[in-house]
Scaffold this active site. Structure first.
Site, PDB file in Angstrom:
ATOM      1  N   LYS A 114       0.810  -1.221   0.000  1.00  0.00           N
ATOM      2  CA  LYS A 114       0.000   0.000   0.000  1.00  0.00           C
ATOM      3  C   LYS A 114       0.840   1.265   0.000  1.00  0.00           C
ATOM      4  CE  LYS A 114      -4.476  -1.391   1.643  1.00  0.00           C
ATOM      5  NZ  LYS A 114      -5.591  -1.089   2.534  1.00  0.00           N
ATOM      6  N   LYS A 199      -4.261  -9.279  -6.836  1.00  0.00           N
ATOM      7  CA  LYS A 199      -5.504  -9.563  -6.122  1.00  0.00           C
ATOM      8  C   LYS A 199      -6.634  -8.677  -6.656  1.00  0.00           C
ATOM      9  CE  LYS A 199      -5.554  -7.881  -2.012  1.00  0.00           C
ATOM     10  NZ  LYS A 199      -5.367  -7.426  -0.652  1.00  0.00           N
ATOM     11  N   LYS A 202     -10.882  -3.455  -4.305  1.00  0.00           N
ATOM     12  CA  LYS A 202     -11.797  -2.343  -4.533  1.00  0.00           C
ATOM     13  C   LYS A 202     -11.046  -1.042  -4.796  1.00  0.00           C
ATOM     14  CE  LYS A 202     -13.472  -3.073   0.234  1.00  0.00           C
ATOM     15  NZ  LYS A 202     -12.424  -2.831   1.211  1.00  0.00           N
TER      16      LYS A 202
END
Ligand code: TYM
Length: 337
Positions: A114, A199, A202
């Protein structure tokens, strides 16, 4: 022994198929087990560890709760609440932060993903994210945590924090039970429709990489039609599927949606062209997700109902969490009122 189930999702954007197949569906099934108490949180405090918009967060928090209910979480049997409405999560998180070595957090792969290349600009909150997650779980002394495969490492950290607290402050007595991850089904790691190494997420930039719970039938059909595959026929067994991540991803999604094993799906479709599987998959996804989307839209058209459910859930959650926090504070040497 009675089980206490706790799991949560971040209200960032819309929920996607991976959230549903990897976690939410299992949450619903767990409600039916005897002697089980279920708590399902919308972790809005986690959602602000990356840049966010206040109004979008408010909407997404409601929408995430609506998705839980629409998918079958029953507010009469399970507690649904927003994390920010239960202050004990943040309070316990601070106490845990002071007890967690930075070396444990340095191992967390999700932070590295992230934070990306610009680690210096990532917030301290993003770095400490797994500690707040441990507090989410341990403040209820949860025994089981149903999640997708990507949360395994965070669960291990929660177990390490629990164990360390038990050692330091409870003479090794099991004050915090060590929470067990529940990672089940044929789609514990749903991959992007465009890249089998990523992956489904969203927060991925392209909407074509995922199926959202709010997509309509045409959008779903178009996304599966354009999903990446390869030039070979559909694999008929694991050996034929080896190294073919995109193919195995579609097979896994079909299996999970249809309550079958991947082997059964490969027996049925093996040797055919991908177009056959893609058409069947679109029809199946529309049949399974359509009613959830419709119910979600219904709930979102009158948010007062969701707000009532969240308020009732928060009241129960606070009642369960506060005594744990008090107990922890006493053990750590704080004076309580
Ligand atoms: P979040 O919001 O990213 O995802 C929610 C749940 O969906 C699962 N999931 C997937 N499963 C299979 N395939 C995928 N592509 C996929 N994408 C997401 C996740 O594993 C998760 O179960 N850290 C958590 C939120 C959290 C939490 C907690 C979970 C905060 N506190 C306490 C459990 C207990 C997260 O980021 O989830």
């Amino acid at each position: 022994m009675s089980k206490r189930i706790l799991s949560c999702m971040q209200p960032t954007n819309r929920l996607q198929l991976g959230n549903y197949l990897g976690a939410l569906r299992n949450w619903v099934n767990l409600q039916d087990e005897a002697a089980t108490e279920c708590l399902y949180g919308v972790v809005d405090l986690h959602a602000i560890t990356v840049p966010h918009d206040a109004q979008a967060l408010r909407n997404a928090t409601r929408e995430t709760a609506a998705a839980y209910i629409a998918a079958g979480v029953d507010p009469k049997r399970s507690y649904i609440f927003a994390q920010s409405a239960v202050p004990a999560h943040s309070q316990l998180s601070w106490l845990f932060m002071t007890q967690t070595p930075m070396g444990w957090l340095n191992r967390m792969t999700q932070f590295k993903e992230k934070a990306g290349k610009n680690k210096e600009k990532a917030s301290l909150g993003l770095y400490g994210y797994p500690v707040l997650m441990a507090a989410d779980i341990l403040v209820y002394k949860a025994t089981h945590v149903p999640v997708g495969d990507d949360q395994k490492q965070h669960l291990e950290l929660a177990r390490d924090i629990a164990q360390s607290f038990n050692q330091k402050y409870c003479d090794g007595e099991e004050f915090f039970p060590l929470p067990d991850p529940v990672i089940t089904g044929e789609a514990t790691r749903v991959m992007s429709l465009r890249d089998g190494t990523q992956k489904m997420s969203k927060s991925a930039e392209s909407d074509m990489t995922r199926i959202n719970l709010t997509d309509d039938a045409d959008v779903i059909a178009n996304k599966f039609k354009k999903a990446k595959t390869d030039a070979l026929p559909i694999p008929a067994n694991d050996a034929e599927g080896a190294g073919r991540a995109e193919a195995m991803n579609l097979i896994g999604i079909y299996a999970a949606l249809n309550d079958q094993s991947k082997e059964q799906v490969m027996n049925q479709f093996g040797g055919q062209q991908f177009s056959a599987l893609k058409t069947a998959l679109s029809n199946l996804a529309v049949a399974k997700l359509g009613p959830i989307t419709a119910r979600m839209n219904d709930l979102m058209s009158d948010p007062t109902e969701i707000d009532k459910i969240l308020a009732a859930g928060a009241e129960k959650a606070n009642a369960l969490a506060s005594p744990t926090l008090d107990d922890v504070m006493t053990r750590m040497g704080f004076w309580l009122r």
